[in-house]
Design an enzyme around this catalytic site. Structure first.
Site, PDB file in Angstrom:
ATOM      1  N   ARG A 297     -68.939  48.559 -76.687  1.00  0.00           N
ATOM      2  CA  ARG A 297     -69.520  48.179 -77.975  1.00  0.00           C
ATOM      3  C   ARG A 297     -71.051  48.100 -77.984  1.00  0.00           C
ATOM      4  O   ARG A 297     -71.670  48.579 -78.931  1.00  0.00           O
ATOM      5  CB  ARG A 297     -68.917  46.856 -78.489  1.00  0.00           C
TER       6      ARG A 297
ATOM      7  N   CYS B  43     -74.473  55.639 -64.661  1.00  0.00           N
ATOM      8  CA  CYS B  43     -75.737  56.391 -64.675  1.00  0.00           C
ATOM      9  C   CYS B  43     -76.116  56.853 -66.074  1.00  0.00           C
ATOM     10  O   CYS B  43     -76.063  58.039 -66.390  1.00  0.00           O
ATOM     11  CB  CYS B  43     -75.616  57.585 -63.732  1.00  0.00           C
ATOM     12  N   GLU B  44     -76.461  55.914 -66.909  1.00  0.00           N
ATOM     13  CA  GLU B  44     -76.908  56.184 -68.276  1.00  0.00           C
ATOM     14  C   GLU B  44     -77.849  55.057 -68.646  1.00  0.00           C
ATOM     15  O   GLU B  44     -77.535  53.893 -68.400  1.00  0.00           O
ATOM     16  CB  GLU B  44     -75.735  56.094 -69.271  1.00  0.00           C
TER      17      GLU B  44
ATOM     18  N   GLU C 119     -54.082  43.167 -92.727  1.00  0.00           N
ATOM     19  CA  GLU C 119     -54.061  43.976 -91.486  1.00  0.00           C
ATOM     20  C   GLU C 119     -55.198  43.574 -90.555  1.00  0.00           C
ATOM     21  O   GLU C 119     -56.048  44.389 -90.211  1.00  0.00           O
ATOM     22  CB  GLU C 119     -54.308  45.466 -91.814  1.00  0.00           C
ATOM     23  N   PRO C 120     -55.281  42.331 -90.132  1.00  0.00           N
ATOM     24  CA  PRO C 120     -56.424  41.914 -89.315  1.00  0.00           C
ATOM     25  C   PRO C 120     -56.304  42.336 -87.855  1.00  0.00           C
ATOM     26  O   PRO C 120     -55.200  42.345 -87.290  1.00  0.00           O
ATOM     27  CB  PRO C 120     -56.384  40.386 -89.423  1.00  0.00           C
ATOM     28  N   GLY C 121     -57.405  42.691 -87.274  1.00  0.00           N
ATOM     29  CA  GLY C 121     -57.453  42.986 -85.850  1.00  0.00           C
ATOM     30  C   GLY C 121     -58.409  42.014 -85.170  1.00  0.00           C
ATOM     31  O   GLY C 121     -58.011  41.013 -84.562  1.00  0.00           O
ATOM     32  N   ARG C 122     -59.709  42.292 -85.346  1.00  0.00           N
ATOM     33  CA  ARG C 122     -60.750  41.543 -84.642  1.00  0.00           C
ATOM     34  C   ARG C 122     -60.632  40.031 -84.807  1.00  0.00           C
ATOM     35  O   ARG C 122     -60.799  39.271 -83.851  1.00  0.00           O
ATOM     36  CB  ARG C 122     -62.114  41.995 -85.188  1.00  0.00           C
TER      37      ARG C 122
HETATM   38  N1  LLP Z   1     -56.649  48.437 -90.792  1.00  0.00           N
HETATM   39  C1  LLP Z   1     -57.234  49.654 -90.709  1.00  0.00           C
HETATM   40  C2  LLP Z   1     -56.714  50.751 -91.521  1.00  0.00           C
HETATM   41  C3  LLP Z   1     -58.329  49.838 -89.862  1.00  0.00           C
HETATM   42  O1  LLP Z   1     -58.916  51.028 -89.802  1.00  0.00           O
HETATM   43  C4  LLP Z   1     -58.820  48.750 -89.077  1.00  0.00           C
HETATM   44  C5  LLP Z   1     -59.956  48.935 -88.166  1.00  0.00           C
HETATM   45  C6  LLP Z   1     -58.155  47.520 -89.190  1.00  0.00           C
HETATM   46  C7  LLP Z   1     -57.085  47.395 -90.067  1.00  0.00           C
HETATM   47  C8  LLP Z   1     -58.580  46.306 -88.410  1.00  0.00           C
HETATM   48  O2  LLP Z   1     -59.873  45.931 -88.716  1.00  0.00           O
HETATM   49  P1  LLP Z   1     -60.490  44.586 -88.085  1.00  0.00           P
HETATM   50  O3  LLP Z   1     -59.723  43.420 -88.692  1.00  0.00           O
HETATM   51  O4  LLP Z   1     -60.315  44.641 -86.621  1.00  0.00           O
HETATM   52  O5  LLP Z   1     -61.902  44.616 -88.493  1.00  0.00           O
HETATM   53  N2  LLP Z   1     -64.384  49.720 -82.725  1.00  0.00           N
HETATM   54  C9  LLP Z   1     -65.101  49.018 -83.769  1.00  0.00           C
HETATM   55  C10 LLP Z   1     -64.205  48.588 -84.898  1.00  0.00           C
HETATM   56  C11 LLP Z   1     -63.417  49.719 -85.546  1.00  0.00           C
HETATM   57  C12 LLP Z   1     -62.490  49.255 -86.637  1.00  0.00           C
HETATM   58  C13 LLP Z   1     -61.615  50.355 -87.094  1.00  0.00           C
HETATM   59  N3  LLP Z   1     -60.613  50.002 -88.069  1.00  0.00           N
HETATM   60  C14 LLP Z   1     -65.839  47.840 -83.133  1.00  0.00           C
HETATM   61  O6  LLP Z   1     -65.754  47.671 -81.921  1.00  0.00           O
HETATM   62  O7  LLP Z   1     -66.522  47.090 -83.827  1.00  0.00           O
END
Ligand code: LLP
Length: 420
Positions: free
Chosen positions: A316, A347-348, A277-280
């Protein structure tokens, strides 16, 4: 990895388009994504999974722009969602419900209904109370909900406390010690079907070892749950692979995936279906935020470059003290650099984007804030009544407006003054 944002003749380009031209035409602040970089990152996951029963579900929360989702849908990705809103986006972008995994600690009844009706692949359930509710909602509509439990393996992902999720102290997941009983409870619920098991230990993780520790614990549970009569069809190892913002040295995607798949082989579970489940790691370095210098403000202690992007555009740094590299789009040679804090107009005092950057700057110069593709636009707000930035997706020499700049009229559209 493709270098989608590189200098050509002294000017930063997004693929084949000069960044200055984009800023001129579409204004700033401006998010710019590279289709090649998105594709490259996805292919790195996909090719490391070749020949395996494995599936990549892109974590939509990292960047949910329809054009970005559409790129991944075309590549055959699945999607990990955490709200009914994200489900709507995935479907609008051409994703298939059967490729969707529904995560999240607080799914509402309405969201469960919508996801069941759409036919999502699996619900990642995070508590006994949620199991009971899902069972009831599924029963009411005569459906069987496929589930996996998100178990909390209690391993230290060695990342920022705000984005570490696999520790006992976190709100996420079913505690490891309670997970077997929770699966037994699920077995007794008529409108649920146990499909798999899931964990997610955190985000921006730059080492492989916490994953291997988590997998070992998950496999212990798999054996127990199967002994109790619930076959585990898939194992979801979550997301969380980190990217390079500064001097971090995360494993590259292929190395990471192979290490995980090899670990399943070593433990005798190579036949299992594995989900990621990759995001970043799919989007983070596929995006930059372009911003223009409004004013240079020398000070006794610090010099400030006040730019037109702010904490509402990129939260971030203010939220996590996160580092984003900053580069001049057209660096000026031959002059001594000055150390600047790059700050916005909000303004912070917490409204900063980068600290202690050594740059040669003039008012009007363009800057690129790097690694802004993940958790950038999606976390932006309208604080200080600032319309949100536009988003572009560049593909070679082509530019697609993925999101128009918000207007002030849009911002006030749903509000009203009092009646007479
Ligand atoms: N799966 C689940 C259940 C999650 O909670 C997350 C991220 C992911 C997958 C994806 O994770 P990644 O591969 O992107 O690390 N806003 C924060 C990051 C919050 C991540 C929350 N969960 C930031 O800007 O660093």
């Amino acid at each position: 990895m493709v270098n989608a944002f590189a200098y050509v003749n002294g000017e930063l380009h997004a693929e084949r388009v000069p960044a200055g031209q984009l800023a001129e035409q579409y204004g700033t602040p401006l998010y710019v994504y590279s289709r090649a970089a998105l594709t490259d990152a996805y292919q790195a996951y996909a090719s490391a999974c070749t020949g395996r029963r494995a599936k990549i579900h892109y974590a939509v929360k990292a960047n949910s722009n329809l054009a970005v989702l559409n790129v991944f849908a075309r590549l055959g990705a699945g999607f990990d969602i955490v709200s009914g809103g994200e489900l709507a986006r995935v479907l609008a972008a051409g994703g298939k419900p059967h490729d969707v995994v529904f995560s999240g600690v607080g799914k509402s009844t309405a969201e469960m209904r919508i996801a069941l009706d759409a036919g999502v692949r699996c619900f990642n359930v995070e508590s006994l109370a949620e199991l009971a509710r899902l069972n009831q909602v599924a029963g009411e509509s005569g459906q069987i909900a496929p589930i996996s439990l998100r178990v909390n393996p209690d391993v230290d992902a060695k990342t920022h406390p705000y984005i570490s999720t696999g520790l006992k102290a976190n709100k996420f997941g079913v505690a490891f010690d309670d997970a077997r009983a929770a699966y037994r409870a699920a077995l007794g619920m008529k409108h649920l079907r146990i499909a798999g098991i899931d964990c997610h230990i955190g985000s921006q993780i730059t080492e492989i070892s916490p994953y291997l520790d988590a997998i070992d614990k998950v496999l212990e549970l798999v054996a127990q749950v199967e002994a109790d009569g619930a076959p585990i069809g898939h194992i979801d190892v979550g997301g969380g692979l980190g990217i390079r913002y500064d001097d971090e040295t995360p494993p590259d995607i292929g190395t990471f995936v192979k290490a995980i798949l090899d670990h399943f082989d070593r433990r005798g579970h190579g036949h299992r279906e594995i989900w990621f489940e990759p995001g970043r790691s799919l989007v983070g370095n596929a995006g930059i935020l372009l911003t223009r210098v409004e004013y240079l403000k020398p000070g006794a202690v610090k010099h400030f470059a006040i730019v037109d992007a702010a904490m509402n555009d990129l939260a971030r740094p203010a939220m996590y003290d996160a580092y984003h590299a900053v580069d001049a789009v057209a660096p000026r040679d031959g002059q001594p650099p000055v150390i600047y804090d790059i700050v916005g107009p909000v303004c912070e005092s917490g409204d900063w984007l980068a600290r202690d950057q050594s740059l040669v700057l003039k008012s009007g110069d363009l800057l690129a804030i790097r690694s802004a593709g993940a958790y950038g636009f999606v976390m932006s707000s309208n604080y200080n009544t600032r319309p949100r930035a536009a988003e572009l997706l560049v593909d070679g020499a082509r530019v697609h407006v993925a999101r128009r700049r918000e207007t002030l009229a849009q911002l006030m559209d749903d509000e009203s003054t009092l009646p007479d």
